[in-house]
Design an enzyme around this catalytic site. Structure first.
Site, PDB file in Angstrom:
ATOM      1  N   ASN A   9      20.592  48.863 -16.473  1.00 51.65           N
ATOM      2  CA  ASN A   9      20.330  49.726 -17.628  1.00 51.65           C
ATOM      3  C   ASN A   9      21.027  49.085 -18.822  1.00 51.65           C
ATOM      4  O   ASN A   9      22.246  49.193 -18.951  1.00 51.65           O
ATOM      5  CB  ASN A   9      20.869  51.139 -17.356  1.00 51.65           C
ATOM      6  CG  ASN A   9      20.739  52.041 -18.571  1.00 51.65           C
ATOM      7  OD1 ASN A   9      20.084  51.694 -19.557  1.00 51.65           O
ATOM      8  ND2 ASN A   9      21.353  53.208 -18.508  1.00 51.65           N
ATOM      9  N   TRP A  10      20.229  48.429 -19.630  1.00 49.85           N
ATOM     10  CA  TRP A  10      20.815  47.690 -20.763  1.00 49.85           C
ATOM     11  C   TRP A  10      21.279  48.611 -21.892  1.00 49.85           C
ATOM     12  O   TRP A  10      21.942  48.169 -22.812  1.00 49.85           O
ATOM     13  CB  TRP A  10      19.801  46.686 -21.307  1.00 49.85           C
ATOM     14  CG  TRP A  10      19.701  45.420 -20.506  1.00 49.85           C
ATOM     15  CD1 TRP A  10      20.475  45.062 -19.435  1.00 49.85           C
ATOM     16  CD2 TRP A  10      18.795  44.333 -20.724  1.00 49.85           C
ATOM     17  NE1 TRP A  10      20.098  43.821 -18.983  1.00 49.85           N
ATOM     18  CE2 TRP A  10      19.065  43.358 -19.753  1.00 49.85           C
ATOM     19  CE3 TRP A  10      17.765  44.099 -21.645  1.00 49.85           C
ATOM     20  CZ2 TRP A  10      18.362  42.147 -19.692  1.00 49.85           C
ATOM     21  CZ3 TRP A  10      17.052  42.907 -21.581  1.00 49.85           C
ATOM     22  CH2 TRP A  10      17.354  41.943 -20.612  1.00 49.85           C
ATOM     23  N   LYS A  11      20.876  49.877 -21.837  1.00 48.79           N
ATOM     24  CA  LYS A  11      21.226  50.820 -22.912  1.00 48.79           C
ATOM     25  C   LYS A  11      20.825  50.210 -24.267  1.00 48.79           C
ATOM     26  O   LYS A  11      19.817  49.523 -24.337  1.00 48.79           O
ATOM     27  CB  LYS A  11      22.709  51.188 -22.817  1.00 48.79           C
ATOM     28  CG  LYS A  11      23.079  51.676 -21.402  1.00 48.79           C
ATOM     29  CD  LYS A  11      24.445  52.266 -21.274  1.00 48.79           C
ATOM     30  CE  LYS A  11      24.661  52.697 -19.826  1.00 48.79           C
ATOM     31  NZ  LYS A  11      25.944  53.362 -19.599  1.00 48.79           N
ATOM     32  N   HIS A  94      19.473  60.411 -17.834  1.00 48.37           N
ATOM     33  CA  HIS A  94      20.774  59.715 -17.862  1.00 48.37           C
ATOM     34  C   HIS A  94      21.806  60.624 -18.526  1.00 48.37           C
ATOM     35  O   HIS A  94      21.475  61.375 -19.456  1.00 48.37           O
ATOM     36  CB  HIS A  94      20.650  58.396 -18.630  1.00 48.37           C
ATOM     37  CG  HIS A  94      21.870  57.535 -18.446  1.00 48.37           C
ATOM     38  ND1 HIS A  94      23.021  57.724 -19.180  1.00 48.37           N
ATOM     39  CD2 HIS A  94      22.121  56.520 -17.596  1.00 48.37           C
ATOM     40  CE1 HIS A  94      23.932  56.844 -18.784  1.00 48.37           C
ATOM     41  NE2 HIS A  94      23.413  56.100 -17.826  1.00 48.37           N
ATOM     42  N   GLU A  96      23.961  60.086 -20.630  1.00 47.88           N
ATOM     43  CA  GLU A  96      24.052  59.913 -22.094  1.00 47.88           C
ATOM     44  C   GLU A  96      22.929  60.673 -22.798  1.00 47.88           C
ATOM     45  O   GLU A  96      23.130  61.221 -23.885  1.00 47.88           O
ATOM     46  CB  GLU A  96      24.043  58.411 -22.427  1.00 47.88           C
ATOM     47  CG  GLU A  96      25.368  57.764 -22.017  1.00 47.88           C
ATOM     48  CD  GLU A  96      25.281  56.297 -21.619  1.00 47.88           C
ATOM     49  OE1 GLU A  96      24.275  55.635 -21.917  1.00 47.88           O
ATOM     50  OE2 GLU A  96      26.243  55.826 -20.971  1.00 47.88           O
ATOM     51  N   GLU A 166      25.474  59.073 -10.705  1.00 48.63           N
ATOM     52  CA  GLU A 166      26.390  58.432 -11.649  1.00 48.63           C
ATOM     53  C   GLU A 166      27.452  59.445 -12.104  1.00 48.63           C
ATOM     54  O   GLU A 166      27.185  60.260 -12.998  1.00 48.63           O
ATOM     55  CB  GLU A 166      25.630  57.945 -12.882  1.00 48.63           C
ATOM     56  CG  GLU A 166      24.574  56.912 -12.582  1.00 48.63           C
ATOM     57  CD  GLU A 166      24.270  56.033 -13.797  1.00 48.63           C
ATOM     58  OE1 GLU A 166      24.334  54.816 -13.644  1.00 48.63           O
ATOM     59  OE2 GLU A 166      23.996  56.568 -14.885  1.00 48.63           O
ATOM     60  N   GLY A 172      31.129  53.180 -17.700  1.00 48.80           N
ATOM     61  CA  GLY A 172      31.688  52.377 -18.792  1.00 48.80           C
ATOM     62  C   GLY A 172      33.202  52.488 -18.925  1.00 48.80           C
ATOM     63  O   GLY A 172      33.770  52.067 -19.925  1.00 48.80           O
ATOM     64  N   SER A 212      30.408  51.654 -13.465  1.00 53.24           N
ATOM     65  CA  SER A 212      31.314  50.499 -13.366  1.00 53.24           C
ATOM     66  C   SER A 212      31.063  49.639 -12.122  1.00 53.24           C
ATOM     67  O   SER A 212      31.988  49.104 -11.521  1.00 53.24           O
ATOM     68  CB  SER A 212      32.775  50.956 -13.417  1.00 53.24           C
ATOM     69  OG  SER A 212      33.043  51.585 -14.672  1.00 53.24           O
ATOM     70  N   GLY A 233      25.192  49.307 -15.821  1.00 50.13           N
ATOM     71  CA  GLY A 233      25.189  49.125 -17.269  1.00 50.13           C
ATOM     72  C   GLY A 233      25.776  47.776 -17.632  1.00 50.13           C
ATOM     73  O   GLY A 233      25.105  46.741 -17.575  1.00 50.13           O
ATOM     74  N   GLY A 234      27.053  47.774 -17.997  1.00 48.89           N
ATOM     75  CA  GLY A 234      27.725  46.582 -18.527  1.00 48.89           C
ATOM     76  C   GLY A 234      27.494  45.299 -17.748  1.00 48.89           C
ATOM     77  O   GLY A 234      27.177  44.255 -18.329  1.00 48.89           O
TER      78      GLY A 234
END
Ligand code: 13P
Length: 251
Positions: A9-11, A94, A96, A166, A172, A212, A233-234
């Site tokens: 998930n590149w956001k 998600h 977010e 999640e 993150g 993470s 993500g990251g």
């Protein structure tokens, strides 16, 4: 046996040039889709470019979409358009989106139904806040999300969707849920599906862990009985790191 699925998930990261360079870097090096599903979920304006350049083993996903067919929803993205440009997956609900755009379970449920109308595979995100975890209410809270979000879906649909557990406090932050903690909540989600549907559905639905995840911790997470992959993500932003994550799922 459930096929593992690793989704990046590149956001809100990467320009078109950066994204195309990434795809170029990974295309020849991805393991077979028969062994692991590799998915990249990118910002909407570059999805068509990524679909055009995706190698045989890669799949492309969106990060959200609207529940209506068409209409006056400025800035939104329709399932019809995603399907029309060759996108195959869509992240729904998600944390977010739930937190910053007030997406609630009723809307998320409608989005999942809408995704299936256009043959998109939904990646449904659920997960608790730190307060909920500390109050020992994780299982009840996550069960509530799963029950509401899956309302009205048939068992064939549930078998074909992906759930991503999640925990919000692990996103993150560098704090990963321990693999035992993640597995326990994921097993609980599977039992909720068993109660709502049947053994066949519960044993088929794939449930990822997210929060993470990195090359250094993915092997342990994937070694657990109920964790079928990761939503990352990251650590999905770097091509070498993404390849390491995907290759860990093949072992
Ligand atoms: P991080 O892997 O950066 O913690 O993000 C997890 C996530 O939100 C994936 O959807």
């Amino acid at each position: 046996m459930r096929k593992p699925i690793i989704a990046g998930n590149w956001k809100m990261n990467k320009t078109r040039d950066e994204a195309l360079q990434f795809i170029y870097n990974i295309n020849m090096n991805l393991p077979s889709n028969k062994k692991v599903e590799s998915v990249i979920c990118a910002q909407a304006p570059i999805l068509r470019d990524l679909v055009k350049r995706q190698g045989e083993e890669l799949r492309i996903g969106a990060q959200t979409m609207h529940e209506s067919d068409t209409g006056a929803y400025t800035g939104e993205i329709s399932a019809a358009l995603l399907a029309n440009i060759g996108v195959e997956y869509v992240i729904i609900g998600h944390s977010e989106r739930r937190a910053y755009y007030n997406e609630n379970d009723a809307a998320i449920n409608q989005k999942i139904h809408q995704a299936f109308r256009y043959d998109l595979t939904p990646i449904l995100c659920v997960g608790e806040s730190l307060e909920t975890r500390e109050a020992n209410e994780t299982d009840v809270f996550v069960k509530g999300q799963v029950v509401e979000d899956l309302k009205g879906l048939g068992s064939e649909q549930v078998k074909n969707l992906v759930i991503a557990y999640e925990p919000i406090w692990a996103i993150g932050t560098g704090k990963t849920a321990t693999s035992e903690m993640a597995n326990e909540t994921i097993r609980n989600i599977r039992e909720v599906v068993r109660d709502l549907y049947d053994d066949e559905t519960a044993d088929a639905v794939r449930i990822q862990y997210g929060g993470s995840v990195k090359p250094a911790n993915i092997e342990e997470l994937l070694s657990m009985s109920d964790i079928d992959g990761a939503l990352v993500g990251g650590a999905s932003l770097d091509s070498e790191s993404f390849l390491a994550l995907v290759n860990a799922a093949v072992k």
